[in-house]
Motif scaffolding. Sequence first.
Motif, short mmCIF file in Angstrom:
data_model
loop_
_atom_site.label_atom_id
_atom_site.label_comp_id
_atom_site.label_asym_id
_atom_site.label_seq_id
_atom_site.Cartn_x
_atom_site.Cartn_y
_atom_site.Cartn_z
N ALA A 209 0.84 -1.21 0.00
CA ALA A 209 0.00 0.00 0.00
C ALA A 209 0.87 1.25 0.00
N GLU A 210 1.93 1.23 0.81
CA GLU A 210 2.82 2.40 0.86
C GLU A 210 3.54 2.59 -0.48
N ALA A 211 4.00 1.47 -1.07
CA ALA A 211 4.70 1.57 -2.35
C ALA A 211 3.77 2.13 -3.41
N ASN A 212 2.53 1.69 -3.35
CA ASN A 212 1.52 2.16 -4.30
C ASN A 212 1.28 3.66 -4.13
N ASN A 213 1.16 4.06 -2.87
CA ASN A 213 0.98 5.46 -2.54
C ASN A 213 2.14 6.28 -3.09
N TYR A 214 3.35 5.74 -2.90
CA TYR A 214 4.54 6.45 -3.36
C TYR A 214 4.54 6.58 -4.88
N ARG A 215 4.19 5.46 -5.54
CA ARG A 215 4.16 5.50 -7.00
C ARG A 215 3.16 6.54 -7.50
N ARG A 216 2.04 6.67 -6.78
CA ARG A 216 1.04 7.65 -7.19
C ARG A 216 1.58 9.06 -7.01
N ASN A 217 2.35 9.26 -5.93
CA ASN A 217 2.99 10.57 -5.76
C ASN A 217 3.96 10.84 -6.90
N VAL A 218 4.69 9.79 -7.30
CA VAL A 218 5.64 9.97 -8.39
C VAL A 218 4.91 10.42 -9.65
N SER A 219 3.81 9.74 -9.97
CA SER A 219 3.10 10.11 -11.20
C SER A 219 2.40 11.45 -11.02
N PHE A 220 1.99 11.77 -9.78
CA PHE A 220 1.35 13.05 -9.53
C PHE A 220 2.28 14.20 -9.89
N PHE A 221 3.55 14.07 -9.56
CA PHE A 221 4.49 15.18 -9.74
C PHE A 221 5.21 15.14 -11.08
N LYS A 222 4.88 14.18 -11.94
CA LYS A 222 5.48 14.21 -13.28
C LYS A 222 4.96 15.43 -14.04
N SER A 223 5.81 15.97 -14.93
CA SER A 223 5.41 17.17 -15.67
C SER A 223 4.05 16.99 -16.29
N PRO A 224 3.09 17.87 -15.97
CA PRO A 224 1.79 17.77 -16.63
C PRO A 224 1.90 18.14 -18.10
N ARG A 225 0.98 17.66 -18.88
CA ARG A 225 0.99 17.91 -20.33
C ARG A 225 0.26 19.22 -20.65
N ALA A 226 0.76 19.91 -21.67
CA ALA A 226 0.05 21.05 -22.24
C ALA A 226 -0.65 20.54 -23.49
N GLU A 227 -1.97 20.42 -23.42
CA GLU A 227 -2.72 19.99 -24.61
C GLU A 227 -3.19 21.24 -25.34
N THR A 228 -2.85 21.31 -26.61
CA THR A 228 -3.12 22.55 -27.35
C THR A 228 -4.07 22.29 -28.51
N GLN A 229 -4.76 23.35 -28.87
CA GLN A 229 -5.75 23.26 -29.94
C GLN A 229 -5.84 24.64 -30.57
N LEU A 230 -5.86 24.67 -31.90
CA LEU A 230 -5.93 25.96 -32.59
C LEU A 230 -7.37 26.19 -33.03
N GLU A 231 -7.89 27.37 -32.70
CA GLU A 231 -9.28 27.70 -33.06
C GLU A 231 -9.30 29.05 -33.77
N ASN A 232 -10.25 29.23 -34.65
CA ASN A 232 -10.48 30.52 -35.33
C ASN A 232 -9.20 31.10 -35.94
N GLY A 233 -8.37 30.26 -36.51
CA GLY A 233 -7.19 30.77 -37.21
C GLY A 233 -5.98 31.01 -36.35
N ASN A 234 -6.12 31.82 -35.27
CA ASN A 234 -4.91 32.12 -34.49
C ASN A 234 -5.11 32.01 -32.99
N ARG A 235 -6.23 31.45 -32.57
CA ARG A 235 -6.45 31.35 -31.11
C ARG A 235 -5.95 29.99 -30.61
#
Length: 496
Positions: A209-235
């Motif tokens: 359980a502790e190892a699992n908790n730790y692994r979740r912390n590891v994934s929690f602090f991994k760099s979050p992704r920037a998901e991008t989308q272009l709308e209306n030409g330049n937005r």
Amino acid sequence: MHRRTIGVFAFILVAALSGSAHVGSPDVFFAGDAGPYHLYVTVRVPQVIPGIAEIQVRSASNDVQRIEIVPMRLSGAGSNLPPTPDIAERSKQDPQFFTGSLWLMEFGTLKVRVSVEGSKGKGELAVPVPAFAQSTLSMQRSLGGLLGFLMVFLAVGLVFIAGAAAREGNLEPGETPSPGRARRARIVMAITAAVVLGILFLGKAWWGAEANNYRRNVSFFKSPRAETQLENGNRLVIRAKGQDPEWSEDVKMAEVIPDHNHLMHLFLISAPGMERMWHLHPDRAEGGAFVDDLPNMPAGHYEVFADIVGKEGFPWTLVGQVDLPQITGKPLAGDDSTWAGTPLATQASDARVAQLAGGGRIVWEKGNAPLVANRAVVFKFKVQDKDGNAAKDMEPYMGMAGHAEFVRSDMSVFAHLHPAGSVSMAALELARAPAVGTATVDGNMPSGIAMPMPVDPLESEVSFPYGFPKAGEYRIFVQVKRAGQVETGVFDAHVR
Ligand SMILES: [Cu+2]
């Protein structure tokens, strides 16, 4: 995020720790004043958590006698109740250099308080340290084997000791155990074995359980992704997506706090050559997305780095890529800036002079020593006008003399720095604020907006304390403001 800092407190599984929102650049570099003393502080974040951070403090003057260091929470409960400080040891060869080590016990935003005593009296400063785990290391096979052997030895030993106690515990010397005693001993051994197995089973479940908790912390602090989308030409629409499903619940985009005037600092860097760079400031839209109306841009593949700061002062860099068509957009305005030039070479040149678009130049005062990884250095740049004289038209750019982005050729390192170093300015405000949660600095503006006002006129030299995290080719974007115009000087660095 705090919810999860508690569970790992007493956990001792070995895991790699990294710190800082910057991508691939975990150590913290800081320059600031502790009362009358100007200090450069480097915090080498530990490999394990709880783990030991190495602290290096260099005093700019020779009148410092004693330095104490102590880790604390950045803000909220505990941030004004420090444990007993440690004394940093003074180097015998170099009396202005002090080193110490501190246990970092939790994930999240911490600060290291540095207290100085010297011939000018006392002084104090606090360095924000974002501490987080990046990966879990598995146990060494030899250590695992040894511990496994000891466990079996103890378990079997316990069963036999219990059996021997039942069989021979109160015999007279020379007396042999009766068949009844031998039978009772076998029963005791069976019960003991069952109890020992039960304990081992519960222990394994706890460990799991502790190892699992730790692994979740590891994934929690991994760099979050920037998901991008272009709308209306330049937005361009940017959405943050954590690698852990709980990330978005804990780090709400509606709660991010401004960091030197803006909620988000967005960098679009052409890949792979870095021959173009934009530093933009998107606005927050409904539903936690950020939007930016892009300026004119050529079609291409761009690396996306977007800096934000969570409400507790933890700095995050969202990372992504985007392929853009040619954009016909709005002219750059406000704090937005751009640069275009030649691509980064396979082996970076060591040019010391960068021409500025406005006719001036920036000179890198780098000395003759080669650049090496993992060494804290103060990067000094002199801004000159077109005749080579010190620039007299320097203005604060987003409240500071300069901003710099250090980017490795493969985009695995991205660090956004200021004269105060690699710390987020918003976290620095929290570290300095009286310790009441996310206190506002002046009552109505969220922290991070009130920047130290620079003296007028601004000096023509700007410096950044930093250390490259690994060898390779880097591009350094140095950004200053002169007579209302943001200017970017670019330097390439070959790091051994
Ligand atoms: Cu900046």
